[in-house]
Design an enzyme around this catalytic site. Structure first.
Site, PDB file in Angstrom:
ATOM      1  N   GLU A  76       1.102  -1.551   0.497  1.00  0.00           N
ATOM      2  CA  GLU A  76      -0.038   0.015   0.012  1.00  0.00           C
ATOM      3  C   GLU A  76       0.703   1.626  -0.091  1.00  0.00           C
ATOM      4  OE1 GLU A  76      -2.662   0.391   3.663  1.00  0.00           O
ATOM      5  OE2 GLU A  76      -3.600  -1.917   3.335  1.00  0.00           O
ATOM      6  N   GLU A  81     -14.101   5.761   0.047  1.00  0.00           N
ATOM      7  CA  GLU A  81     -14.599   4.919   0.746  1.00  0.00           C
ATOM      8  C   GLU A  81     -15.465   5.105   1.992  1.00  0.00           C
ATOM      9  OE1 GLU A  81     -12.645   0.638   1.025  1.00  0.00           O
ATOM     10  OE2 GLU A  81     -11.170   1.572   0.470  1.00  0.00           O
ATOM     11  N   LYS A 115     -15.391   3.735   5.355  1.00  0.00           N
ATOM     12  CA  LYS A 115     -14.711   4.143   5.980  1.00  0.00           C
ATOM     13  C   LYS A 115     -14.593   4.827   7.949  1.00  0.00           C
ATOM     14  CE  LYS A 115     -10.267   1.869   4.640  1.00  0.00           C
ATOM     15  NZ  LYS A 115      -9.063   2.419   4.167  1.00  0.00           N
ATOM     16  N   GLU A 172      -8.748   9.084   6.086  1.00  0.00           N
ATOM     17  CA  GLU A 172      -9.008   7.940   5.095  1.00  0.00           C
ATOM     18  C   GLU A 172     -10.225   7.038   4.511  1.00  0.00           C
ATOM     19  OE1 GLU A 172      -6.912   5.245   6.261  1.00  0.00           O
ATOM     20  OE2 GLU A 172      -6.204   6.024   8.101  1.00  0.00           O
TER      21      GLU A 172
END
Length: 467
Positions: free
Chosen positions: A271, A325, A328, A334
């Site tokens: 990542e 997202e 999340k 985030e």
């Protein structure tokens, strides 16, 4: 086909040119990995996602579970998939080898080989996610899963590993002095030993963004954004012009500190990314900086660059992430690492174009024809340059005999007869067989002598078939 005769320089160049294309660090040849998270309630269906990615340079996708809809969507796409055991299931898989077998049988086995699953991640940042998690359970679960693959003869195709956060290190600077955290030494020693024995990669989630966010006064922003304008000196003489290289080499040093410095352990950045939106006051979190970081990350991956400690050892990178997202947990950042919004619109412009992919570029919001959705990247199958001549001859005999390939083009007076070399003739026949049977990875294995390439091997009047 006759015995090989001496080749002219021109014919030699025609023969080796496709292989030089594949071995050279050209941007259009390399692929890119991406993380596909699904913690959102507004994301496109997986089938549409798979269709989109086939028209990009992305050839590896990492997910965080074994979502059957995703596994089905990526079947016969030519895109490799990495699946995961969630942290909450690690303890169960560690307790009983049969639990690992049941997990694989129900979650993975039904989708292979149509879906190219190349790795199973046991947990994600498991050792640093929660102090209450049992460190020993991680290694045992890894072993149990590997045993399942070994029993099924899949251990060479599917590797077992686990992604770590940078928090497994006691310190990441200077890179040459980095070691693993003392409390994690038993677990890391066992895991690294397993990776060395099985050929699985060491995965690390490396984010210069987080380091800069926590130390904006001491870390240069351009250094964190992979700008290459800053020079940071390591005591052992290594010079770092961006933070990601320093983070990778700090992991390399920590592995060496365990006594595995002479073992071949590939490091993969599982990542890395930069958010486009963050908390109030985070001035470095902008769409422009996210685009800058990810553009440079892609350029780095495409250039097959190493690090100051290992300049000739390229690093595979998985960009984080495909989508924002919206469900999340955590701060605003985030939920905003994606290069696409949930509705499929681009968060910012990012070049994912692929010179060797056929078909038009796809957008999430567009309807596509059935032909476009199944076409995928243009790929070919050729013989490995150093494959054993006897094996190659056997492969050639099979393709032109029981395999059903029309090999007239590689007979004397055919357009692909010259150069009259066994590897050249076999490459033509292997590719024809590969294309005839749907371009599945196993159709280009040929006892380990086949190689899938995005570079068109055609030359002169000799045309290699492709879909």
């Amino acid at each position: 086909m006759q015995k090989p005769i001496a080749m002219s320089l021109a014919n030699l160049l025609l023969f080796i040119f496709p292989f030089l294309l594949q071995l050279s660090p050209l941007p259009q040849v390399s692929g890119l990995g991406i993380n596909y998270g699904t913690v959102g309630n507004n994301l496109p269906p997986p089938k549409r996602v798979a269709q989109l990615l086939q028209s990009t340079l992305i050839n590896k996708v990492k997910i965080y579970d074994t979502n059957p809809e995703i596994l089905e969507a990526f079947s016969n796409t030519g895109i490799d998939l990495i699946v995961a055991v969630e942290n909450s299931h690690v303890a169960n898989l560690s307790s009983d080898p049969h639990a690992a077998d049941e997990w694989f049988t129900s979650r993975v086995a039904p989708f292979i080989p149509a879906t190219s699953i190349v790795a199973i991640n046991i947990g994600n940042e498991y050792l640093t996610a929660d102090d209450k998690l049992d460190q020993k359970a991680l290694f045992q679960a890894i072993q149990n899963m590997h045993s399942v693959l070994l029993a099924r003869g899949l251990d060479r195709k599917i590797k077992v590993t686990t992604p770590h956060s940078m928090a497994v290190l006691a310190s990441s600077f200077p890179p040459s002095a980095s070691t693993f955290a003392v409390m994690l030494l038993p677990a890391m020693t066992a895991i690294v030993g397993f990776l060395a024995d099985t050929g699985a990669p060491f995965m690390v989630n490396a984010y210069p963004y987080f380091a800069y966010r926590d130390n904006p006064r001491t870390i240069n922003l351009e250094y964190a954004l992979l700008g290459n304008g800053t020079r940071v000196q390591d005591p052992k003489g290594y010079v770092y012009t961006n933070m990601l290289d320093a983070q990778i080499d700090s992991v390399r040093s920590a592995i060496a500190s365990l006594g595995f410095g002479n073992r071949s352990i590939k490091i993969v950045v599982s990542e890395s990314g930069w958010p486009s939106k963050g908390e109030a006051g985070e001035t470095a979190v902008t769409p422009e900086n996210a685009r800058t970081y990810n553009t440079r990350l892609i350029e780095r991956e495409q250039a097959n660059k190493g690090t100051p400690m290992r300049p000739n050892e390229n690093i595979d990178i998985f960009l984080f992430s495909l989508f924002n997202e919206n469900k999340k947990q955590g701060g605003e950042s985030e939920r905003n690492f994606g290069i696409f919004n949930g509705d499929g619109s681009k968060v910012y412009e990012l070049d994912l174009s692929c010179q060797f992919c056929s078909g038009d570029k796809l957008e999430f919001g567009e309807k596509t024809s059935a032909a476009a959705s199944t076409r995928g990247p243009s790929v070919w199958c050729v013989a490995k340059p150093h494959a054993d001549d006897k094996v190659i001859q056997a492969v050639l005999d099979f393709c032109c005999g029981p395999g059903g390939v029309d090999c007239r083009e590689i007979y004397e007076n055919g357009d692909c007869f010259g150069p009259d070399k066994i590897h050249a003739h076999a490459s033509y026949a292997m590719n024809a067989y590969y294309q005839m049977h749907g371009r599945n990875y196993w159709n280009c294995d040929f006892k380990g002598t086949g190689l899938v390439t995005f570079s068109d091997p055609s030359y002169g009047r000799c045309r290699y078939a492709h879909q």
